[in-house]
Design a protein around this motif. Structure first.
Motif, PDB file in Angstrom:
ATOM      1  N   ALA A  17      40.341   8.258  65.063  1.00 55.86           N
ATOM      2  CA  ALA A  17      39.493   7.726  66.133  1.00 55.86           C
ATOM      3  C   ALA A  17      38.818   8.823  66.949  1.00 55.86           C
ATOM      4  O   ALA A  17      37.622   8.736  67.268  1.00 55.86           O
ATOM      5  CB  ALA A  17      40.315   6.812  67.046  1.00 55.86           C
ATOM      6  N   ALA A  18      39.553   9.863  67.316  1.00 56.42           N
ATOM      7  CA  ALA A  18      38.965  10.926  68.138  1.00 56.42           C
ATOM      8  C   ALA A  18      37.876  11.669  67.373  1.00 56.42           C
ATOM      9  O   ALA A  18      36.811  11.978  67.925  1.00 56.42           O
ATOM     10  CB  ALA A  18      40.047  11.891  68.602  1.00 56.42           C
ATOM     11  N   SER A  19      38.117  11.951  66.091  1.00 57.79           N
ATOM     12  CA  SER A  19      37.101  12.615  65.275  1.00 57.79           C
ATOM     13  C   SER A  19      35.896  11.718  65.063  1.00 57.79           C
ATOM     14  O   SER A  19      34.752  12.181  65.054  1.00 57.79           O
ATOM     15  CB  SER A  19      37.697  13.008  63.915  1.00 57.79           C
ATOM     16  OG  SER A  19      38.658  14.016  64.063  1.00 57.79           O
ATOM     17  N   ALA A  49      33.157  -2.839  67.263  1.00 57.41           N
ATOM     18  CA  ALA A  49      32.382  -1.821  67.988  1.00 57.41           C
ATOM     19  C   ALA A  49      32.874  -0.400  67.787  1.00 57.41           C
ATOM     20  O   ALA A  49      32.191   0.546  68.197  1.00 57.41           O
ATOM     21  CB  ALA A  49      32.379  -2.155  69.487  1.00 57.41           C
ATOM     22  N   GLY A  50      34.035  -0.217  67.178  1.00 60.49           N
ATOM     23  CA  GLY A  50      34.516   1.138  66.936  1.00 60.49           C
ATOM     24  C   GLY A  50      34.684   1.922  68.219  1.00 60.49           C
ATOM     25  O   GLY A  50      35.285   1.453  69.188  1.00 60.49           O
ATOM     26  N   THR A  51      34.137   3.129  68.244  1.00 62.11           N
ATOM     27  CA  THR A  51      34.257   3.990  69.423  1.00 62.11           C
ATOM     28  C   THR A  51      33.062   3.871  70.362  1.00 62.11           C
ATOM     29  O   THR A  51      32.925   4.673  71.284  1.00 62.11           O
ATOM     30  CB  THR A  51      34.438   5.460  69.008  1.00 62.11           C
ATOM     31  OG1 THR A  51      33.277   5.878  68.276  1.00 62.11           O
ATOM     32  CG2 THR A  51      35.679   5.633  68.143  1.00 62.11           C
ATOM     33  N   LEU A  75      39.492   1.374  70.234  1.00 65.67           N
ATOM     34  CA  LEU A  75      39.179   0.716  71.500  1.00 65.67           C
ATOM     35  C   LEU A  75      39.378   1.662  72.682  1.00 65.67           C
ATOM     36  O   LEU A  75      38.592   1.660  73.642  1.00 65.67           O
ATOM     37  CB  LEU A  75      40.050  -0.526  71.652  1.00 65.67           C
ATOM     38  CG  LEU A  75      39.723  -1.496  72.789  1.00 65.67           C
ATOM     39  CD1 LEU A  75      38.313  -2.044  72.655  1.00 65.67           C
ATOM     40  CD2 LEU A  75      40.740  -2.641  72.819  1.00 65.67           C
ATOM     41  N   THR A  76      40.397   2.494  72.612  1.00 61.20           N
ATOM     42  CA  THR A  76      40.633   3.487  73.665  1.00 61.20           C
ATOM     43  C   THR A  76      39.459   4.454  73.768  1.00 61.20           C
ATOM     44  O   THR A  76      38.977   4.775  74.867  1.00 61.20           O
ATOM     45  CB  THR A  76      41.927   4.266  73.382  1.00 61.20           C
ATOM     46  OG1 THR A  76      43.036   3.363  73.460  1.00 61.20           O
ATOM     47  CG2 THR A  76      42.128   5.390  74.389  1.00 61.20           C
ATOM     48  N   GLU A  77      38.967   4.924  72.613  1.00 56.20           N
ATOM     49  CA  GLU A  77      37.816   5.834  72.621  1.00 56.20           C
ATOM     50  C   GLU A  77      36.568   5.128  73.133  1.00 56.20           C
ATOM     51  O   GLU A  77      35.760   5.719  73.859  1.00 56.20           O
ATOM     52  CB  GLU A  77      37.568   6.383  71.203  1.00 56.20           C
ATOM     53  CG  GLU A  77      38.664   7.276  70.673  1.00 56.20           C
ATOM     54  CD  GLU A  77      38.794   8.587  71.428  1.00 56.20           C
ATOM     55  OE1 GLU A  77      37.807   9.004  72.077  1.00 56.20           O
ATOM     56  OE2 GLU A  77      39.871   9.202  71.378  1.00 56.20           O
ATOM     57  N   LEU A  78      36.382   3.867  72.769  1.00 54.52           N
ATOM     58  CA  LEU A  78      35.235   3.093  73.243  1.00 54.52           C
ATOM     59  C   LEU A  78      35.245   2.985  74.760  1.00 54.52           C
ATOM     60  O   LEU A  78      34.219   3.205  75.418  1.00 54.52           O
ATOM     61  CB  LEU A  78      35.266   1.702  72.597  1.00 54.52           C
ATOM     62  CG  LEU A  78      34.074   0.771  72.789  1.00 54.52           C
ATOM     63  CD1 LEU A  78      34.054  -0.273  71.682  1.00 54.52           C
ATOM     64  CD2 LEU A  78      34.094   0.064  74.134  1.00 54.52           C
ATOM     65  N   THR A 208      32.181  15.176  59.979  1.00 51.23           N
ATOM     66  CA  THR A 208      31.610  13.829  60.004  1.00 51.23           C
ATOM     67  C   THR A 208      31.983  13.071  58.739  1.00 51.23           C
ATOM     68  O   THR A 208      32.441  11.923  58.793  1.00 51.23           O
ATOM     69  CB  THR A 208      30.078  13.899  60.131  1.00 51.23           C
ATOM     70  OG1 THR A 208      29.735  14.605  61.325  1.00 51.23           O
ATOM     71  CG2 THR A 208      29.467  12.512  60.180  1.00 51.23           C
ATOM     72  N   LEU A 209      31.781  13.693  57.594  1.00 48.60           N
ATOM     73  CA  LEU A 209      32.072  13.029  56.320  1.00 48.60           C
ATOM     74  C   LEU A 209      33.563  12.718  56.181  1.00 48.60           C
ATOM     75  O   LEU A 209      33.942  11.733  55.546  1.00 48.60           O
ATOM     76  CB  LEU A 209      31.596  13.908  55.162  1.00 48.60           C
ATOM     77  CG  LEU A 209      30.094  14.184  55.114  1.00 48.60           C
ATOM     78  CD1 LEU A 209      29.758  15.113  53.961  1.00 48.60           C
ATOM     79  CD2 LEU A 209      29.310  12.890  55.014  1.00 48.60           C
ATOM     80  N   ALA A 210      34.399  13.536  56.796  1.00 51.31           N
ATOM     81  CA  ALA A 210      35.843  13.320  56.713  1.00 51.31           C
ATOM     82  C   ALA A 210      36.287  12.058  57.437  1.00 51.31           C
ATOM     83  O   ALA A 210      37.417  11.596  57.226  1.00 51.31           O
ATOM     84  CB  ALA A 210      36.587  14.531  57.275  1.00 51.31           C
ATOM     85  N   THR A 211      35.412  11.468  58.271  1.00 50.05           N
ATOM     86  CA  THR A 211      35.762  10.222  58.964  1.00 50.05           C
ATOM     87  C   THR A 211      35.358   8.982  58.172  1.00 50.05           C
ATOM     88  O   THR A 211      35.558   7.867  58.647  1.00 50.05           O
ATOM     89  CB  THR A 211      35.103  10.149  60.352  1.00 50.05           C
ATOM     90  OG1 THR A 211      33.670  10.047  60.219  1.00 50.05           O
ATOM     91  CG2 THR A 211      35.455  11.358  61.202  1.00 50.05           C
TER      92      THR A 211
END
Length: 259
Positions: A17-19, A49-51, A75-78, A208-211
């Motif tokens: 999520a953080a990445s 909605a993701g982040t 949701l925390t990141e959002l 980015t691709l790693a996510t």
């Protein structure tokens, strides 16, 4: 994608999520405007909605946004990224909102994860008459030579498909099955693509691709090998081997209107 594989991929993002919040691109503002063009009012649900990448774009357009996201870490990141938005736990198959309370339902890189045989009636339930359902997908523009090369090296798990219309057809099959009771509620889909870009370095593009879900669910040894090939390719290209560059992208949008 079979149901168990789809669920595995869809549930993979929380661990990163953080990445995801740091590295995933936003959405072309013109794409979000087009998605909302015929909405009967300003009330917008960002579903899955993701982040908050699409949520932030909708807020910037002046929409009255509610975000719904099933993964607690996402949701925390959002909530951290867009603290002014009402952000609720929930999913597309059980939307925690009243009937006819939303003018548009948008999903950013998420619609293909929904079980539309269940989510279709739920989306129809929360939409006001004439409401809009739209999926947005950020995709790399593989018409550019070096992006096409990256696609060959990284494979579909890392890069994904540019064919958003196929993604739409697969994701929205449930809307057109008579037994769902919603087939007649939506008009024909409309499609548009909008140029977009993201400033990256080789390292941040790899991050980015790693996510991407395909890489998140890979066995670790295969994942490392794939990312190593991508790093080597980026180091070999004059467009990407030194400093910042713009990653050529498109935001594809497919929308339908509730009848």
């Amino acid at each position: 994608m079979e149901q168990d594989v789809r669920l595995l991929h869809a549930s993979s993002f929380g661990a990163a999520a953080a990445s995801y919040a740091e590295h995933r691109p936003d959405y072309a503002p013109a794409a979000a405007r087009w998605a909302l063009e015929h909405a009967p009012g300003p009330r917008v649900l960002d579903l899955g909605a993701g982040t908050g990448k699409l949520t932030a774009a909708l807020v910037a357009l002046g929409a009255e946004v509610i975000a719904v996201e099933p993964d607690p870490a996402m949701l925390t990141e959002l909530r951290r990224a867009v603290p002014t938005v009402r952000a609720l736990p929930g999913n597309a198959e059980a939307i925690p909102l009243p009937d006819a309370s939303i003018d548009a339902v948008l999903a950013g890189n998420a619609l293909h994860w929904f079980d539309m045989s269940v989510a279709g009636p739920e989306i129809a339930r929360v939409l006001a008459p004439g409401g809009i359902l739209a999926g947005l997908w950020n995709v790399m523009d593989n018409r550019v030579d070096w992006v096409a090369g990256l696609e060959r090296v990284g494979g579909s798990a890392a890069i994904g498909s540019r064919d958003t219309f196929s993604s739409w057809r697969a994701a929205t099959t449930g809307l057109h099955r008579p037994h769902t009771g919603v087939a007649a509620r939506f008009g024909s889909p409309e499609q548009a693509e909008f140029p977009h870009g993201q400033r990256r370095t080789a390292d941040s593009l790899v991050a980015t691709l790693a996510t991407r879900a395909g890489l998140l669910v890979m066995p670790e040894q295969e994942r490392r090998a794939t990312l190593s090939r991508i790093r080597a390719f980026l180091a070999s290209r004059p467009e990407t081997n030194e400093g910042e560059f713009t990653l050529p992208m498109l935001t594809g949008v497919l929308r339908v209107r509730q009848l």
